[in-house]
Design an enzyme around this catalytic site. Sequence first.
Site, PDB file in Angstrom:
ATOM      1  CG  PHE A 148      -0.270   0.477   2.489  1.00 38.84           C
ATOM      2  CD1 PHE A 148      -0.215   1.840   2.786  1.00 38.84           C
ATOM      3  CD2 PHE A 148       0.323  -0.409   3.376  1.00 38.84           C
ATOM      4  CE1 PHE A 148       0.419   2.291   3.944  1.00 38.84           C
ATOM      5  CE2 PHE A 148       0.956   0.035   4.519  1.00 38.84           C
ATOM      6  CZ  PHE A 148       1.001   1.385   4.802  1.00 38.84           C
ATOM      7  CE  LYS A 172      -2.824  -8.440  -4.571  1.00 43.71           C
ATOM      8  NZ  LYS A 172      -3.264  -7.447  -3.519  1.00 43.71           N
ATOM      9  CD  GLU A 175      -5.627  -6.244   0.078  1.00 48.31           C
ATOM     10  OE1 GLU A 175      -4.627  -5.944  -0.617  1.00 48.31           O
ATOM     11  OE2 GLU A 175      -5.662  -7.232   0.839  1.00 48.31           O
ATOM     12  NE  ARG A 176      -3.333  -2.570   3.786  1.00 47.52           N
ATOM     13  CZ  ARG A 176      -2.355  -2.678   4.673  1.00 47.52           C
ATOM     14  NH1 ARG A 176      -2.324  -1.883   5.720  1.00 47.52           N
ATOM     15  NH2 ARG A 176      -1.416  -3.575   4.522  1.00 47.52           N
ATOM     16  CB  SER A 225       4.913  -7.411   5.658  1.00 49.97           C
ATOM     17  OG  SER A 225       3.856  -8.238   5.244  1.00 49.97           O
ATOM     18  CB  CYS A 280      10.456  -0.319   2.830  1.00 45.07           C
ATOM     19  SG  CYS A 280      11.062   0.206   1.244  1.00 45.07           S
ATOM     20  CD  GLU A 382       8.304  -2.883   8.285  1.00 46.04           C
ATOM     21  OE1 GLU A 382       7.605  -3.883   8.037  1.00 46.04           O
ATOM     22  OE2 GLU A 382       8.859  -2.206   7.404  1.00 46.04           O
TER      23      GLU A 382
HETATM   24  P1  NAD Z   1       1.534  -6.570   3.005  1.00 44.90           P
HETATM   25  O1  NAD Z   1       2.573  -7.624   3.100  1.00 44.90           O
HETATM   26  O2  NAD Z   1       0.409  -6.576   3.948  1.00 44.90           O
HETATM   27  O3  NAD Z   1       0.854  -6.616   1.535  1.00 44.90           O
HETATM   28  C1  NAD Z   1       1.621  -6.656   0.367  1.00 44.90           C
HETATM   29  C2  NAD Z   1       0.835  -7.384  -0.710  1.00 44.90           C
HETATM   30  O4  NAD Z   1       0.605  -8.739  -0.290  1.00 44.90           O
HETATM   31  C3  NAD Z   1      -0.528  -6.771  -0.984  1.00 44.90           C
HETATM   32  O5  NAD Z   1      -0.758  -6.736  -2.373  1.00 44.90           O
HETATM   33  C4  NAD Z   1      -1.493  -7.717  -0.275  1.00 44.90           C
HETATM   34  O6  NAD Z   1      -2.742  -7.810  -0.918  1.00 44.90           O
HETATM   35  C5  NAD Z   1      -0.782  -9.046  -0.347  1.00 44.90           C
HETATM   36  N1  NAD Z   1      -1.097  -9.899   0.813  1.00 44.90           N
HETATM   37  C6  NAD Z   1      -1.499  -9.488   2.045  1.00 44.90           C
HETATM   38  N2  NAD Z   1      -1.674 -10.549   2.850  1.00 44.90           N
HETATM   39  C7  NAD Z   1      -1.367 -11.647   2.121  1.00 44.90           C
HETATM   40  C8  NAD Z   1      -1.341 -13.051   2.423  1.00 44.90           C
HETATM   41  N3  NAD Z   1      -1.652 -13.510   3.623  1.00 44.90           N
HETATM   42  N4  NAD Z   1      -0.978 -13.897   1.435  1.00 44.90           N
HETATM   43  C9  NAD Z   1      -0.644 -13.438   0.227  1.00 44.90           C
HETATM   44  N5  NAD Z   1      -0.650 -12.130  -0.102  1.00 44.90           N
HETATM   45  C10 NAD Z   1      -1.000 -11.242   0.833  1.00 44.90           C
HETATM   46  O7  NAD Z   1       2.324  -5.183   3.017  1.00 44.90           O
HETATM   47  P2  NAD Z   1       1.721  -3.720   3.144  1.00 44.90           P
HETATM   48  O8  NAD Z   1       1.231  -3.510   4.529  1.00 44.90           O
HETATM   49  O9  NAD Z   1       0.821  -3.442   2.009  1.00 44.90           O
HETATM   50  O10 NAD Z   1       3.042  -2.844   2.917  1.00 44.90           O
HETATM   51  C11 NAD Z   1       3.924  -2.512   3.945  1.00 44.90           C
HETATM   52  C12 NAD Z   1       5.070  -3.494   4.022  1.00 44.90           C
HETATM   53  O11 NAD Z   1       5.786  -3.505   2.792  1.00 44.90           O
HETATM   54  C13 NAD Z   1       6.093  -3.092   5.072  1.00 44.90           C
HETATM   55  O12 NAD Z   1       6.542  -4.256   5.710  1.00 44.90           O
HETATM   56  C14 NAD Z   1       7.201  -2.461   4.260  1.00 44.90           C
HETATM   57  O13 NAD Z   1       8.471  -2.469   4.861  1.00 44.90           O
HETATM   58  C15 NAD Z   1       7.171  -3.306   3.039  1.00 44.90           C
HETATM   59  N6  NAD Z   1       7.798  -2.631   1.910  1.00 44.90           N
HETATM   60  C16 NAD Z   1       9.000  -3.108   1.493  1.00 44.90           C
HETATM   61  C17 NAD Z   1       9.654  -2.490   0.446  1.00 44.90           C
HETATM   62  C18 NAD Z   1      10.973  -3.002  -0.036  1.00 44.90           C
HETATM   63  O14 NAD Z   1      11.348  -2.693  -1.156  1.00 44.90           O
HETATM   64  N7  NAD Z   1      11.697  -3.790   0.734  1.00 44.90           N
HETATM   65  C19 NAD Z   1       9.067  -1.393  -0.185  1.00 44.90           C
HETATM   66  C20 NAD Z   1       7.827  -0.949   0.271  1.00 44.90           C
HETATM   67  C21 NAD Z   1       7.196  -1.588   1.323  1.00 44.90           C
END
Ligand code: NAD
Length: 498
Positions: A148, A172, A175-176, A225, A280, A382
């Site tokens: 998101f 994909k 969804e937020r 994450s 991140c 985190e």
């Molecule tokens: P998230 O892991 O909740 O979601 C990321 C994606 O995974 C979304 O598209 C979501 O729909 C999908 N998803 C969620 N739950 C899932 C599940 N159980 N099984 C499969 N897919 C699932 O992350 P977020 O809250 O949207 O974003 C924040 C996180 O992303 C933080 O941990 C941040 O550090 C990380 N991030 C990392 C980088 C990097 O390059 N390392 C960059 C940006 C954000």
Amino acid sequence: MREISHKLAFVHDAHPTRYSDVFDPNNGGVQARVALGDAALLDLAVAAAKKAQPGWAAVNPQRRARVMFNFKSLVEANMNELAHLLSSEHGKVIADSKGDIQRGLEVIEFCCGIPHVLKGEFTQGAGPGIDVYSFRQPIGIGAGITPFNFPAMIPLWMSGVAIATGNAFILKPSERDPSVPVRLAELFLEAGLPEGILQVVQGDKEMVDAILDHPDIKGVSFVGSSDIAHYVYNRGVVAGKRVQAMGGAKNHGIVMPDADLDQVVNDLSGAAFGSAGERCMALPVVVPVGEKTAIALREKLIPAIEALRVGVSTDAEAHYGPVVTAAHKQKIENWIQTGVDEGAELVVDGRGFTLQGHEEGFFVGPTLFDHVTTDMSAYKEEIFGPVLQMVRADSFEEAVSLPSKHQYGNGVALFTRNGHAAREFAARVDVGMVGINVPIPVPVAYHTFGGWKRSAFGDTNQHGMEGVKFWTKVKTVTQRWPDGGASADSAFVIPTMG
Ligand code: NAD
């Protein structure tokens, strides 16, 4: 209620059975709902991608680059609309949304040079009458699953390079905040991208699993994450795909005794609290080296933090806006309580912050902890909010070891005037992206983005040449054109060029 849907290359009128709420972080409450797709929908999207991709791969790279040029102009022309849309779902301030879009566009600028990048390699006369050449071909159909917190930049990291190298791409998004990716896909079509080359499927875990299991999707790029990144990596690899999966982070800013503390406080304020800490590459941990540095830094930090202005996304004076959802606000406040329970000193408490006229908004005030120690779970995990934790170190050695020993290894920054210390630090720290007097060392688009340890699974980074490698496979041709005479070589011995 407003409904947000997919962006597909075909008419899809089946009624969605599941939806997810899209909130208004500035005011609280639900502003729209997004349709959640399933495996059957993905099948149709993949079929459309399969039909379109060979034709797109056959378009010469210069023409593909022209689509990138057109797209860049269209995004620039629509920057205001996109930034407002982004802020309205994410909560970050408008100027920051523009930065999010701009950093994505910089990858598109890199993609404008794709003909040069795809030129390949050639060796004339590798053996008698033999030439060898290598070139890169698209993997076919790729997919991206994005978080998101950067709903423009991260989809563009992936889709730009995947498309420019001749693939079809299925995105994909989170969804937020699902609207901006759809708008970007519309602008790509307007820029001349053929139907079916970029599609957006909305969804949650069900759609992610369908992507990971689909036999015709050859590569998956994930950012989110760490636990989910790890899951995506494992499931995708088992299904025979190439997968890159970027995860969470806990970046440290090390402050040496010789650092310019006013500059550090300025840099830290932006890097720890900008975008409400939902980056991140934020700097949620500060490590002053030596007691004197810690005391002086703390003295300057407190008033700077207390002076931060938290406001709605459209407030041009605000330093940062609300966090993305009420659930995330609760999670951050729970972590603050955990920090207190674990014995850290809560110097500035951002809990219970309300903004007049926006009492239901998802705001968290800036928070500062001191005397945080490495055994605390609030340090190890985190938080992803506007929370800065001070961990005091006695020496340079101890300061280098802190980010090196942490489970995450995304980014790190060192503040110093000492070139030798900086050089040593950059060489020795066990982290993927290093800033020297640069608080948020997100590499430029023609370099490459990626962390180490639990911040990334897989062995290629995002964008730059690493991105090109990920979205293409190399083919090497060894050729000989007979001169008409019979070959005297034995066909039974491994050929050598000797
Ligand atoms: P998230 O892991 O909740 O979601 C990321 C994606 O995974 C979304 O598209 C979501 O729909 C999908 N998803 C969620 N739950 C899932 C599940 N159980 N099984 C499969 N897919 C699932 O992350 P977020 O809250 O949207 O974003 C924040 C996180 O992303 C933080 O941990 C941040 O550090 C990380 N991030 C990392 C980088 C990097 O390059 N390392 C960059 C940006 C954000």
